[in-house]
Design a protein around this motif. Sequence first.
Motif, PDB file in Angstrom:
ATOM      1  N   GLU A 168      10.477   0.037   1.830  1.00 11.18           N
ATOM      2  CA  GLU A 168       9.422  -0.974   1.877  1.00 11.18           C
ATOM      3  C   GLU A 168       9.732  -2.142   0.937  1.00 11.18           C
ATOM      4  O   GLU A 168       9.398  -3.292   1.233  1.00 11.18           O
ATOM      5  CB  GLU A 168       8.074  -0.345   1.522  1.00 11.18           C
ATOM      6  CG  GLU A 168       7.573   0.668   2.530  1.00 11.18           C
ATOM      7  CD  GLU A 168       7.433   0.057   3.923  1.00 11.18           C
ATOM      8  OE1 GLU A 168       7.012  -1.110   4.021  1.00 11.18           O
ATOM      9  OE2 GLU A 168       7.735   0.754   4.919  1.00 11.18           O
ATOM     10  N   ILE A 169      10.368  -1.855  -0.192  1.00  9.46           N
ATOM     11  CA  ILE A 169      10.764  -2.934  -1.114  1.00  9.46           C
ATOM     12  C   ILE A 169      11.798  -3.835  -0.456  1.00  9.46           C
ATOM     13  O   ILE A 169      11.743  -5.062  -0.570  1.00  9.46           O
ATOM     14  CB  ILE A 169      11.290  -2.337  -2.432  1.00  9.46           C
ATOM     15  CG1 ILE A 169      10.137  -1.708  -3.221  1.00  9.46           C
ATOM     16  CG2 ILE A 169      11.985  -3.420  -3.273  1.00  9.46           C
ATOM     17  CD1 ILE A 169      10.574  -0.959  -4.458  1.00  9.46           C
TER      18      ILE A 169
ATOM     19  N   ASP B  94      12.211  11.892  -0.394  1.00  8.57           N
ATOM     20  CA  ASP B  94      11.678  11.170   0.769  1.00  8.57           C
ATOM     21  C   ASP B  94      10.736  10.046   0.353  1.00  8.57           C
ATOM     22  O   ASP B  94      10.760   8.936   0.925  1.00  8.57           O
ATOM     23  CB  ASP B  94      10.945  12.146   1.695  1.00  8.57           C
ATOM     24  CG  ASP B  94      11.890  13.138   2.360  1.00  8.57           C
ATOM     25  OD1 ASP B  94      13.102  12.817   2.425  1.00  8.57           O
ATOM     26  OD2 ASP B  94      11.423  14.189   2.814  1.00  8.57           O
ATOM     27  N   GLY B  95       9.890  10.319  -0.640  1.00  3.80           N
ATOM     28  CA  GLY B  95       8.963   9.287  -1.095  1.00  3.80           C
ATOM     29  C   GLY B  95       9.684   8.104  -1.735  1.00  3.80           C
ATOM     30  O   GLY B  95       9.311   6.946  -1.516  1.00  3.80           O
ATOM     31  N   VAL B  96      10.714   8.399  -2.516  1.00  5.69           N
ATOM     32  CA  VAL B  96      11.488   7.323  -3.156  1.00  5.69           C
ATOM     33  C   VAL B  96      12.199   6.484  -2.093  1.00  5.69           C
ATOM     34  O   VAL B  96      12.231   5.251  -2.159  1.00  5.69           O
ATOM     35  CB  VAL B  96      12.491   7.917  -4.170  1.00  5.69           C
ATOM     36  CG1 VAL B  96      13.416   6.823  -4.704  1.00  5.69           C
ATOM     37  CG2 VAL B  96      11.755   8.590  -5.325  1.00  5.69           C
TER      38      VAL B  96
ATOM     39  N   THR C  14       0.831  -1.205   0.000  1.00 12.33           N
ATOM     40  CA  THR C  14       0.000   0.000   0.000  1.00 12.33           C
ATOM     41  C   THR C  14       0.865   1.255   0.000  1.00 12.33           C
ATOM     42  O   THR C  14       0.585   2.231  -0.729  1.00 12.33           O
ATOM     43  CB  THR C  14      -0.937  -0.002   1.222  1.00 12.33           C
ATOM     44  OG1 THR C  14      -1.759  -1.176   1.189  1.00 12.33           O
ATOM     45  CG2 THR C  14      -1.818   1.233   1.223  1.00 12.33           C
ATOM     46  N   ILE C  15       1.926   1.245   0.814  1.00  7.76           N
ATOM     47  CA  ILE C  15       2.825   2.412   0.877  1.00  7.76           C
ATOM     48  C   ILE C  15       3.494   2.637  -0.476  1.00  7.76           C
ATOM     49  O   ILE C  15       3.559   3.775  -0.980  1.00  7.76           O
ATOM     50  CB  ILE C  15       3.876   2.205   1.980  1.00  7.76           C
ATOM     51  CG1 ILE C  15       3.207   2.200   3.359  1.00  7.76           C
ATOM     52  CG2 ILE C  15       4.947   3.279   1.907  1.00  7.76           C
ATOM     53  CD1 ILE C  15       4.144   1.864   4.487  1.00  7.76           C
ATOM     54  N   ILE C  16       3.990   1.550  -1.068  1.00  7.42           N
ATOM     55  CA  ILE C  16       4.651   1.682  -2.373  1.00  7.42           C
ATOM     56  C   ILE C  16       3.675   2.199  -3.419  1.00  7.42           C
ATOM     57  O   ILE C  16       3.996   3.083  -4.231  1.00  7.42           O
ATOM     58  CB  ILE C  16       5.252   0.329  -2.804  1.00  7.42           C
ATOM     59  CG1 ILE C  16       6.374  -0.082  -1.836  1.00  7.42           C
ATOM     60  CG2 ILE C  16       5.781   0.392  -4.224  1.00  7.42           C
ATOM     61  CD1 ILE C  16       6.872  -1.495  -2.062  1.00  7.42           C
ATOM     62  N   GLN C  17       2.455   1.667  -3.423  1.00  7.79           N
ATOM     63  CA  GLN C  17       1.442   2.107  -4.382  1.00  7.79           C
ATOM     64  C   GLN C  17       1.137   3.591  -4.203  1.00  7.79           C
ATOM     65  O   GLN C  17       1.053   4.346  -5.192  1.00  7.79           O
ATOM     66  CB  GLN C  17       0.167   1.282  -4.213  1.00  7.79           C
ATOM     67  CG  GLN C  17      -0.952   1.692  -5.161  1.00  7.79           C
ATOM     68  CD  GLN C  17      -2.219   0.876  -4.952  1.00  7.79           C
ATOM     69  OE1 GLN C  17      -2.228  -0.072  -4.176  1.00  7.79           O
ATOM     70  NE2 GLN C  17      -3.288   1.257  -5.616  1.00  7.79           N
ATOM     71  N   ASN C  18       0.981   4.028  -2.968  1.00  6.50           N
ATOM     72  CA  ASN C  18       0.665   5.439  -2.710  1.00  6.50           C
ATOM     73  C   ASN C  18       1.794   6.353  -3.185  1.00  6.50           C
ATOM     74  O   ASN C  18       1.541   7.418  -3.780  1.00  6.50           O
ATOM     75  CB  ASN C  18       0.399   5.660  -1.229  1.00  6.50           C
ATOM     76  CG  ASN C  18      -0.892   4.991  -0.775  1.00  6.50           C
ATOM     77  OD1 ASN C  18      -1.786   4.722  -1.585  1.00  6.50           O
ATOM     78  ND2 ASN C  18      -1.006   4.729   0.518  1.00  6.50           N
TER      79      ASN C  18
ATOM     80  N   LEU D  50       3.907  10.129  -7.330  1.00 11.62           N
ATOM     81  CA  LEU D  50       4.880  10.512  -8.348  1.00 11.62           C
ATOM     82  C   LEU D  50       4.207  10.740  -9.700  1.00 11.62           C
ATOM     83  O   LEU D  50       4.615  11.616 -10.473  1.00 11.62           O
ATOM     84  CB  LEU D  50       5.963   9.436  -8.475  1.00 11.62           C
ATOM     85  CG  LEU D  50       6.928   9.288  -7.292  1.00 11.62           C
ATOM     86  CD1 LEU D  50       7.890   8.134  -7.526  1.00 11.62           C
ATOM     87  CD2 LEU D  50       7.719  10.580  -7.081  1.00 11.62           C
ATOM     88  N   LEU D  51       3.176   9.919  -9.998  1.00  5.27           N
ATOM     89  CA  LEU D  51       2.476  10.074 -11.272  1.00  5.27           C
ATOM     90  C   LEU D  51       1.754  11.411 -11.362  1.00  5.27           C
ATOM     91  O   LEU D  51       1.504  11.931 -12.463  1.00  5.27           O
ATOM     92  CB  LEU D  51       1.470   8.930 -11.454  1.00  5.27           C
ATOM     93  CG  LEU D  51       2.072   7.558 -11.796  1.00  5.27           C
ATOM     94  CD1 LEU D  51       0.975   6.497 -11.823  1.00  5.27           C
ATOM     95  CD2 LEU D  51       2.795   7.617 -13.139  1.00  5.27           C
ATOM     96  N   THR D  52       1.398  11.956 -10.211  1.00  4.39           N
ATOM     97  CA  THR D  52       0.713  13.258 -10.231  1.00  4.39           C
ATOM     98  C   THR D  52       1.682  14.416 -10.461  1.00  4.39           C
ATOM     99  O   THR D  52       1.247  15.562 -10.663  1.00  4.39           O
ATOM    100  CB  THR D  52      -0.028  13.495  -8.900  1.00  4.39           C
ATOM    101  OG1 THR D  52       0.915  13.516  -7.817  1.00  4.39           O
ATOM    102  CG2 THR D  52      -1.053  12.383  -8.661  1.00  4.39           C
ATOM    103  N   LYS D  53       2.993  14.112 -10.404  1.00  2.97           N
ATOM    104  CA  LYS D  53       4.012  15.165 -10.605  1.00  2.97           C
ATOM    105  C   LYS D  53       5.015  14.702 -11.656  1.00  2.97           C
ATOM    106  O   LYS D  53       6.180  14.418 -11.341  1.00  2.97           O
ATOM    107  CB  LYS D  53       4.718  15.469  -9.286  1.00  2.97           C
ATOM    108  CG  LYS D  53       3.758  15.931  -8.175  1.00  2.97           C
ATOM    109  CD  LYS D  53       4.501  16.140  -6.873  1.00  2.97           C
ATOM    110  CE  LYS D  53       3.536  16.584  -5.774  1.00  2.97           C
ATOM    111  NZ  LYS D  53       4.230  16.790  -4.476  1.00  2.97           N
ATOM    112  N   PRO D  54       4.596  14.597 -12.917  1.00  2.00           N
ATOM    113  CA  PRO D  54       5.488  14.067 -13.950  1.00  2.00           C
ATOM    114  C   PRO D  54       6.693  14.956 -14.239  1.00  2.00           C
ATOM    115  O   PRO D  54       7.707  14.479 -14.760  1.00  2.00           O
ATOM    116  CB  PRO D  54       4.563  13.957 -15.170  1.00  2.00           C
ATOM    117  CG  PRO D  54       3.481  14.951 -14.918  1.00  2.00           C
ATOM    118  CD  PRO D  54       3.278  14.965 -13.441  1.00  2.00           C
TER     119      PRO D  54
END
Length: 413
Positions: free
Chosen positions: A237-238, A229-231, A207-211, A216-220
């Motif tokens: 999580e991976i 931080d998100g990466v 879920t965390i990875i998907q979010n 990221l898709l919203t900020k191409p």
Amino acid sequence: MSELVNNKQRLRMFISEAVVFSMIFAVLGMIVLLTFRQILYRSADNDLRTAAYNLRTENTLPNPANFKTLSLLFNDKGNIVNFNELGDRSTPLAKIRMDKDGVNEIHNIRLNGSVYFRSVLVKLPNPVTDGVQTATYALLMENITSERQSVSSFARVMFVAFLAFTTLTIFVSWQLSQRYMRPVLKAWQQQQDFVNSAAHELKTPLTIIQNKLELLLTKPNAQIKDQYDGVIMALSEIRRLNSLSADMLTLAKAHSNMAVINREPIELATFINQVIEPYSEIAQLDDKQFTTNLAATGTVMFDRQRIHQLLVILLDNALKYTEPGQAISLETSIKNKQLIIAVNDTGRGISDEGKKHVFDRFYREDKSGSRATGGTGLGLSIAQWIVDIHKGKIVVEDFKPQGTTFRISLPIK
């Protein structure tokens, strides 16, 4: 497994066991009964065969004075011609009829419902005449009433024994079905728990990875440094998923007997020093005390990779659950042909209830801190499996005055 399925499975097992055991005893009892009857009839059959042989070769009839053995002479029409010689026995014997199809074959004859004979019909080589009638066949009979009564008594005993055995079988089958179902139910419950826990453990990081990826898709047009931080969280999580998958695969192989233990000679002092060296440095960086007391020396036969994995799990846990300023120690010794390894820490400790479940898969006493420590709840389950395949023992104890001790005993040669 639902209670309904459980009861149905137990009932099927109970019925199948009861039927199989009863059939085995019934077949065995029938074999014993038939063998017993054959043995009792064997003497009478031998006497009849001897008398028939003498009659065919020498035309000699058995002695009429022998009450147990009788001879009935028949003419071609099937009428008895020697009534005068039978005396008082002629009346009941008059009911006997000759069957030419059964010549030279042994048969049973019952008279008045209570007298039994074994008989054989023989064609006379030389017809016998009394001046009025001519006998062409002789029916040789031997009284087997006493043998028949013995067979009947034995059959009743076998029937009573069968009833008693059936009752016992029902009781034993029920007990066995209860006993055999326990490991099945336990394995089923473990499988259910494992699947449920694995699904729960996998759901959160996915879920965390998907979010993070959807964000990221919203900020191409954003640069990586802007989403650093998100990466980093997605990568964390991976890594957690990879660790969880590896642990689950190890346990799956362990419980399916796919894992192989490869024993090789290990020099204890050198091997353990190599394992603990990085943990000593990590403890120093985290402001934790790390001490050793390696009294065990010499060469032993262990699976190097698995024992290394075992020590890593225990040392990793000790570092995770101790705070700066607290202490970790590792001790080794050899007692009574057992290698003793003790990993101690002065951390938060484990409750008495937690000690009962600490080796269960996915069990974590402090679930709130599991994500901070990066634990999956499978490490100690793997540790116990490694100890088990080496025929050893692992226990968890309180370390006085505060903390936890994991003590391992491994048999050595």
